[in-house]
Design an enzyme around this catalytic site. Structure first.
Site, PDB file in Angstrom:
ATOM      1  N   ASP A 163     -29.671 -17.126  82.834  1.00 49.02           N
ATOM      2  CA  ASP A 163     -30.210 -15.994  83.593  1.00 49.02           C
ATOM      3  C   ASP A 163     -30.078 -14.630  82.916  1.00 49.02           C
ATOM      4  O   ASP A 163     -31.050 -13.910  82.764  1.00 49.02           O
ATOM      5  CB  ASP A 163     -29.531 -15.918  84.965  1.00 49.02           C
ATOM      6  N   GLU A 387     -17.871 -24.058  86.883  1.00 46.76           N
ATOM      7  CA  GLU A 387     -19.257 -23.848  86.454  1.00 46.76           C
ATOM      8  C   GLU A 387     -19.307 -23.487  84.968  1.00 46.76           C
ATOM      9  O   GLU A 387     -20.148 -23.980  84.221  1.00 46.76           O
ATOM     10  CB  GLU A 387     -19.875 -22.734  87.299  1.00 46.76           C
TER      11      GLU A 387
END
Length: 422
Positions: A163, A387
């Site tokens: 992102d 993550e």
């Protein structure tokens, strides 16, 4: 006692997959990501295949249930309402059969479908036969709408799955998000804002979503009007690899794969347009401005996964690996733009390490491959199924009990991984 040190890491990983299972699809982690994400789901299927091949095929089948008529497979499928998530289906205005976003994500599904098929060819054949034409259509959508000189472009930072990487900084600076309006993010209520994209980035993300919706996600109109179009190593290398794997699957089914083979040649040539000679690395290229991003990222090292060798990349890899304890960081630690804990601006990701490691091994760079596998295993064992991780300290960052990190453990990092799993 640190529970991450308990002996049965494999069972912890399986429990995470089961716990994030929502019946036919898996969420990345509860709370932070409440829907089905495209490439997360493909990694989940890989993980399920180590103990439940049928469930693995269900995962991929559910992902393709959201495929649009033009072949695109969205990056998010909103199977169940979750009013607290932003931006939700009402903001995206997707036009597919399942409420969805209007962009895609790295096409790794065919590559994992091949791995699942090879675990149980006979039992997998019916599922593969159903999915094969859908995978062909998705790959063709990329070839039709996302190429520049043969390299695959993204039309939104979220499309690459990376992102807020510095790779996009130049293209993002060209967007004026005036009029984007007020909104409330959910991610920063679940995770320390210092680990997430900034408001500067998020305003531009939402502006691009609003543009897509305004244009009804018409690809021709977006090609003309979207100011954000970046030729990306992630997309180029993963699609090239996926086309190679899809050709293998097609041959196993007795299908004509000549079109796929032609696409492979186009993508091989396109990948070389991402070689930045001044940086001596594969790099992202802003199609609108013609400028290089000037970034050595973990995506730069996916060339081996795509089946491409370049002598300069081994030196780059060794340099990066020598300056952080837990490679491969998402951005060069020697860069002034490096941020060890902020999402894709520095942290190490288990998923990227797995793809890089597979590529290293397949290209015969076995010492590097095994060192990366061991380092990643140590990282997960010591700091949990996070993550992502700080590449300097190893500290866990982002969401916890993460599906794709559990899958990477089961399929690639675990000392007890199934023989031939990677």
């Amino acid at each position: 006692m640190n529970t991450h040190r308990t002996p049965n890491m494999d069972e912890q990983a399986r429990a995470i997959l089961r716990g994030n299972d929502r019946g036919g699809y898996t969420v990345p982690t509860a709370g932070l990501y409440p829907y089905q994400w495209n490439w997360d789901s493909a990694f989940a299927a890989w993980g399920f295949a180590t103990f439940d091949v049928a469930r693995a095929w269900d995962e991929i089948g559910t992902l393709f249930s959201g495929q649009w008529r033009n072949g695109m497979v969205p990056h998010i499928l909103f199977h169940r309402p979750d009013p607290g998530y932003f931006p939700g289906p009402d903001i995206w205005g997707g036009t597919g059969p399942v409420a969805s976003s209007g962009i895609s994500q790295p096409p790794v599904a065919a590559s994992f479908a091949r791995r699942i098929y090879e675990i149980d060819p006979e039992g997998s054949r019916p599922a593969l036969a159903r999915l094969f034409p859908r995978m062909v259509a998705w790959h063709q959508w990329f070839m039709d709408w996302r190429l520049d000189k043969g390299a695959v472009c993204i039309t939104h930072p979220w499309e690459a799955g990376r992102d807020n990487t510095p790779d996009w900084d130049g293209a993002m600076a060209g967007i004026d998000p005036t009029g984007v309006g007020e909104y409330t993010r959910r991610d920063t209520s679940h995770v320390d804002p210092a680990m997430r994209p900034t408001k500067y980035d998020y305003d531009r993300y939402i502006w691009l979503v609003q543009l897509g919706r305004r244009l009804k996600w018409d690809e021709a109109a977006l090609l003309e009007q979207n100011p954000f179009r970046v030729a990306d190593p992630t997309m180029t290398f993963t699609l090239l690899r996926a086309q190679r794997d899809l050709a293998v699957l097609g041959r196993a089914l007795g299908e004509d794969v000549s079109g796929i083979e032609a696409a492979i040649e186009v993508l091989e040539a396109g990948a070389e347009t991402l070689w930045n000679p001044e940086l001596a690395s594969y790099d992202a290229r802003d199609v609108r401005s013609g400028e290089w991003s000037g970034c050595v990222s973990n995506a730069s090292f996916l060339n081996w996964y795509a089946g491409l060798d370049h002598p300069g990349m081994e030196a780059q890899y060794d340099r990066i690996a020598s300056i952080c304890r837990y490679p491969v960081p998402s951005h060069d630690p020697s860069s002034e733009r490096f941020d060890a804990k902020r999402y894709w601006r520095g942290p190490t990701w288990g998923i990227m390490n797995a793809l890089i490691g597979i590529g290293l091994e397949e290209r015969g760079l076995n010492d590097r491959a095994e060192a990366l596998r061991k380092t990643t295993a140590d990282l997960i064992r010591e700091h949990g199924f996070a993550e992502y991780f700080d590449p300097i300290t190893g500290d866990a960052a982002g969401g916890g009990t993460f599906t794709w990190t559990a899958a990477v453990w089961l399929c690639w990092a675990s000392p007890t991984r199934p023989k031939g799993a990677s």
